[in-house]
Design an enzyme around this catalytic site. Structure first.
Site, short mmCIF file in Angstrom:
data_model
loop_
_atom_site.label_atom_id
_atom_site.label_comp_id
_atom_site.label_asym_id
_atom_site.label_seq_id
_atom_site.Cartn_x
_atom_site.Cartn_y
_atom_site.Cartn_z
N GLY A 46 44.77 15.41 36.02
CA GLY A 46 45.50 16.34 35.16
C GLY A 46 46.86 15.79 34.83
O GLY A 46 47.42 14.98 35.58
N GLN A 51 55.44 16.09 32.28
CA GLN A 51 55.46 14.85 33.06
C GLN A 51 55.69 13.61 32.21
O GLN A 51 56.04 12.56 32.74
CB GLN A 51 54.14 14.70 33.83
CG GLN A 51 53.97 15.72 34.94
CD GLN A 51 52.61 15.57 35.58
OE1 GLN A 51 51.63 16.12 35.12
NE2 GLN A 51 52.53 14.80 36.66
N CYS A 91 49.96 14.30 43.00
CA CYS A 91 50.56 14.46 41.67
C CYS A 91 50.99 13.09 41.16
O CYS A 91 51.57 12.32 41.91
CB CYS A 91 51.76 15.39 41.78
SG CYS A 91 52.62 15.64 40.21
N LEU A 92 50.71 12.82 39.89
CA LEU A 92 51.11 11.52 39.32
C LEU A 92 52.62 11.34 39.31
O LEU A 92 53.10 10.22 39.26
CB LEU A 92 50.55 11.37 37.90
CG LEU A 92 49.01 11.32 37.81
CD1 LEU A 92 48.57 11.25 36.36
CD2 LEU A 92 48.46 10.14 38.61
N HIS A 133 48.16 23.86 39.04
CA HIS A 133 49.15 22.80 39.30
C HIS A 133 49.83 22.36 38.00
O HIS A 133 51.06 22.22 37.95
CB HIS A 133 48.40 21.63 39.97
CG HIS A 133 49.21 20.40 40.23
ND1 HIS A 133 49.39 19.88 41.50
CD2 HIS A 133 49.88 19.56 39.39
CE1 HIS A 133 50.14 18.79 41.42
NE2 HIS A 133 50.44 18.57 40.15
N GLU A 134 49.02 22.19 36.93
CA GLU A 134 49.59 21.70 35.67
C GLU A 134 50.43 22.77 34.98
O GLU A 134 51.46 22.45 34.38
CB GLU A 134 48.48 21.20 34.73
CG GLU A 134 47.64 20.05 35.27
CD GLU A 134 48.43 18.87 35.81
OE1 GLU A 134 49.57 18.65 35.34
OE2 GLU A 134 47.94 18.19 36.72
N HIS A 137 53.83 22.76 36.29
CA HIS A 137 54.70 21.73 35.68
C HIS A 137 55.38 22.28 34.43
O HIS A 137 56.56 22.01 34.21
CB HIS A 137 53.88 20.50 35.28
CG HIS A 137 53.64 19.52 36.39
ND1 HIS A 137 54.67 18.93 37.10
CD2 HIS A 137 52.50 19.00 36.89
CE1 HIS A 137 54.15 18.10 38.00
NE2 HIS A 137 52.84 18.13 37.91
ZN ZN Z 1 51.45 17.13 39.04
#
Ligand code: ZN
Length: 167
Positions: A46, A51, A91-92, A133-134, A137
């Site tokens: 995701g 991000q 998480c990226l 989660h997204e 963000h």
């Molecule tokens: Zn993330």
């Protein structure tokens, strides 16, 4: 298409609140394609526009094994939720850190697609975790903020050190 740079925690830009998408047009579709390419290349399941330092309400998600079920959600909203489940998340924007987070087990999501059409669907399991989660963000929240202050400080110190070493 192009790979985008993913902001790394604790970059303060990860705490910006994303604005609603007013119009679904070719520029937005191009950004969605670049975000998907960036997510797959990372690799990740995701990615939120936040991000990649674009502060609009759009996320891309693909939790399938075969990486062939891309979902692009524009202005996503959780309209109902039920139950509780604990999953280990990564998480990226927080590379190398995996921690357990408690979230709703089932969610109903309303979002627009790349044609600008609104739709609703139910999600559970990894997909539900990933969408929650997204969307966090987009609200300027990174998953480590669910952890204790002590753990957050430790993660922050570790990542800052890594970032210095790779510069
Ligand atoms: Zn993330």
């Amino acid at each position: 298409m192009a790979l985008m740079k993913i902001l790394q925690y604790p970059d303060p830009r990860l705490h910006k609140i994303a604005q609603p998408v007013a119009r679904v047009d070719d520029d937005l579709r191009r950004l969605a394609a670049d975000m998907a390419e960036t997510m797959y290349a990372a690799p990740g399941v995701g990615l939120a526009a936040t991000q990649v330092d674009r502060h609009i309400r759009m996320i891309v998600v693909d939790v399938s094994e075969e990486k062939n079920q891309l979902m692009t959600l524009i202005n996503p909203v959780i309209v109902a939720k039920d139950g509780e489940a604990v999953h280990e998340e990564g998480c990226l924007s927080v590379p190398g850190i995996y921690e357990k987070v408690t979230r709703a087990e089932l969610i109903r999501v309303r979002a627009q697609n790349l044609e600008g059409e609104s739709h609703e669907f139910d999600a559970e399991g990894l997909l539900a975790v990933c969408i929650q989660h997204e969307i966090d963000h987009l609200d300027g929240k990174v998953f480590v903020e669910y952890l204790s202050r002590l753990k957050q400080d430790r993660i922050r110190t570790k990542l800052l050190k890594q970032q210095r070493e790779t510069m």
